[in-house]
Design a protein around this motif. Structure first.
Motif, mmCIF file in Angstrom:
data_model
loop_
_atom_site.group_PDB
_atom_site.id
_atom_site.type_symbol
_atom_site.label_atom_id
_atom_site.label_comp_id
_atom_site.label_asym_id
_atom_site.label_seq_id
_atom_site.Cartn_x
_atom_site.Cartn_y
_atom_site.Cartn_z
ATOM 1 N N GLU A 63 -82.761 -122.558 30.123
ATOM 2 C CA GLU A 63 -81.655 -121.608 30.039
ATOM 3 C C GLU A 63 -80.401 -122.174 30.699
ATOM 4 N N ASN A 64 -80.598 -122.961 31.750
ATOM 5 C CA ASN A 64 -79.464 -123.607 32.407
ATOM 6 C C ASN A 64 -78.791 -124.602 31.461
ATOM 7 N N ILE A 65 -79.601 -125.421 30.791
ATOM 8 C CA ILE A 65 -79.064 -126.404 29.840
ATOM 9 C C ILE A 65 -78.378 -125.699 28.671
ATOM 10 N N LYS A 66 -79.024 -124.688 28.143
ATOM 11 C CA LYS A 66 -78.443 -123.945 27.022
ATOM 12 C C LYS A 66 -77.131 -123.290 27.440
ATOM 13 N N GLY A 67 -77.090 -122.773 28.664
ATOM 14 C CA GLY A 67 -75.868 -122.156 29.161
ATOM 15 C C GLY A 67 -74.729 -123.153 29.262
ATOM 16 N N ARG A 68 -75.038 -124.377 29.667
ATOM 17 C CA ARG A 68 -74.000 -125.416 29.743
ATOM 18 C C ARG A 68 -73.396 -125.672 28.364
ATOM 19 N N VAL A 69 -74.260 -125.727 27.363
ATOM 20 C CA VAL A 69 -73.775 -125.969 26.001
ATOM 21 C C VAL A 69 -72.959 -124.780 25.509
ATOM 22 N N ASP A 70 -73.437 -123.582 25.776
ATOM 23 C CA ASP A 70 -72.731 -122.379 25.331
ATOM 24 C C ASP A 70 -71.350 -122.260 25.975
ATOM 25 N N ARG A 71 -71.196 -122.838 27.158
ATOM 26 C CA ARG A 71 -69.913 -122.726 27.861
ATOM 27 C C ARG A 71 -68.895 -123.776 27.437
ATOM 28 N N LEU A 72 -69.299 -124.715 26.590
ATOM 29 C CA LEU A 72 -68.333 -125.701 26.101
ATOM 30 C C LEU A 72 -67.274 -124.979 25.270
ATOM 31 N N ASN A 73 -66.013 -125.219 25.579
ATOM 32 C CA ASN A 73 -64.944 -124.508 24.874
ATOM 33 C C ASN A 73 -64.373 -125.348 23.735
ATOM 34 N N GLU A 74 -63.504 -124.738 22.957
ATOM 35 C CA GLU A 74 -62.939 -125.412 21.786
ATOM 36 C C GLU A 74 -62.159 -126.658 22.169
ATOM 37 N N GLN A 75 -61.473 -126.600 23.305
ATOM 38 C CA GLN A 75 -60.679 -127.749 23.726
ATOM 39 C C GLN A 75 -61.566 -128.954 24.015
ATOM 40 N N SER A 76 -62.684 -128.718 24.697
ATOM 41 C CA SER A 76 -63.580 -129.829 25.020
ATOM 42 C C SER A 76 -64.280 -130.369 23.786
ATOM 43 N N LEU A 77 -64.320 -129.565 22.706
ATOM 44 C CA LEU A 77 -64.991 -129.983 21.476
ATOM 45 C C LEU A 77 -64.002 -130.392 20.387
ATOM 46 N N ASP A 78 -62.786 -130.713 20.785
ATOM 47 C CA ASP A 78 -61.787 -131.204 19.838
ATOM 48 C C ASP A 78 -62.154 -132.634 19.458
ATOM 49 N N ALA A 79 -62.634 -132.814 18.234
ATOM 50 C CA ALA A 79 -63.139 -134.121 17.800
ATOM 51 C C ALA A 79 -62.054 -135.192 17.765
ATOM 52 N N SER A 80 -60.793 -134.792 17.740
ATOM 53 C CA SER A 80 -59.703 -135.766 17.659
ATOM 54 C C SER A 80 -59.396 -136.406 19.009
ATOM 55 N N LYS A 81 -59.974 -135.865 20.076
ATOM 56 C CA LYS A 81 -59.698 -136.378 21.416
ATOM 57 C C LYS A 81 -60.959 -137.015 21.992
ATOM 58 N N PRO A 82 -60.930 -138.332 22.248
ATOM 59 C CA PRO A 82 -62.105 -138.998 22.821
ATOM 60 C C PRO A 82 -62.488 -138.385 24.158
ATOM 61 N N GLY A 83 -63.761 -138.399 24.467
ATOM 62 C CA GLY A 83 -64.230 -137.870 25.741
ATOM 63 C C GLY A 83 -65.640 -138.330 26.030
ATOM 64 N N GLU A 84 -65.953 -138.494 27.305
ATOM 65 C CA GLU A 84 -67.290 -138.937 27.697
ATOM 66 C C GLU A 84 -68.231 -137.733 27.679
#
Length: 300
Positions: A63-84
């Motif tokens: 549930e902790n891992i799933k919660g981390r994924v659920d909390r990812l926002n649109e900005q962090s998932l912008d495919a046009s911006k590289p990120g680690e």
């Protein structure tokens, strides 16, 4: 002309012999690697038990891992911006396998794409991705765990990009500043640690075959050397490849434990009992323990 033909024939013969020798070296144990995916840490046979445990005894962790994924926002998932986002890619891939929810598949692929772009950008700027291999290993896990849900084009693109950029980093001269090149006689948690994971999962997929096979053999051999080196370093008291306790109790155990688990999942062989030194770590903690208030101290 006859001399040149004979010389050419001799060269070809030598190359064929060397190639055959390399093939035998690879096939001797590589044939044990299962042909399907996933292969890393779990496989099709062990997955039902992994899933059951994640929903049972380890539900809080899941549930902790799933919660981390659920909390990812649109900005962090912008495919046009590289990120680690290697870890995020693996988390989302795991949650996707648990739920079958396509939303997590999309998050995993986006995180993987962003990470690959980040690794490539780092190399172009001659900057390190990270002192640790963690992000790139997680990106490899994401590819392995998603293998059956990726198109053939996606499989090839993701893995080929990962192999090529890591190959550039490993071969860079001078070495990229703060890019950890550690090997079997240290912590072995730098970029070269990735080679085993990539070789293991990409083996026999037809993707970057020459490098993948080379890395598979090198990764296997380096991990075996690591186990032997640490066996000698431990003696009969425990410990490992360093006298610094922060290392021994920190990232140093990762390499050997990860090799044990991935060898087991990829081949079905449990080699951990052949290397019982890891179990002596608890003894080494006690051996270095100095009773004190308000908390214990350590030697060194």
């Amino acid at each position: 002309m006859i001399f040149n033909c004979r010389r050419t024939a001799s060269v070809v013969l030598v190359l064929l012999i060397l190639s055959a020798a390399h093939g035998r070296q690879l096939t001797d144990w590589a044939a044990k690697i299962r042909s399907d995916h996933p292969r890393l840490f779990f496989n099709a046979d062990s997955w039902p038990d992994v899933r059951q445990r994640a929903l049972g005894d380890e539900r809080k962790w899941y549930e902790n891992i799933k919660g981390r994924v659920d909390r990812l926002n649109e900005q962090s998932l912008d495919a046009s911006k590289p990120g680690e986002m290697g870890p995020q890619a693996a988390w989302a891939a795991f949650v996707f396998r648990m739920t079958g929810d396509e939303r997590y598949l999309k998050i995993a692929k986006t995180s993987l794409e962003k990470s690959l772009s980040f690794y490539e950008a780092c190399f172009e700027q001659k900057k390190t991705v990270n002192w640790y291999s963690t992000s790139r290993v997680h990106a490899t896990l994401a590819w392995d765990w998603l293998y059956n849900d990726l198109s053939e084009a996606e499989r090839r693109s993701y893995m080929s990009r990962l192999v090529k950029v890591i190959d550039k980093v490993v071969k860079a001269r001078p070495s990229i500043y703060r890019e950890n090149m550690s090997g079997y006689n240290t912590g072995f948690y730098g970029v070269r640690n990735c080679l085993w994971f990539i070789g293991c999962t990409a083996y026999d997929t037809g993707i970057e075959t020459e490098l993948v096979n080379e890395w598979l053999v090198w990764g296997h051999d380096e991990n075996r050397k690591l186990l032997e080196y640490r066996r000698k370093a431990r003696g009969d008291d425990g410990g490992g490849a360093s006298s610094t306790l922060g290392y021994i109790f920190g990232a140093y155990p990762w390499a050997e434990q990860n090799f044990f688990y991935t060898w087991l999942s990829a081949t079905g062989e449990n080699i951990a009992p052949n290397w019982p030194g890891s179990a002596m770590l608890a003894n080494y903690i006690i051996w270095n323990w100095i009773a004190a208030d308000p908390e214990p101290l350590e030697f060194g």
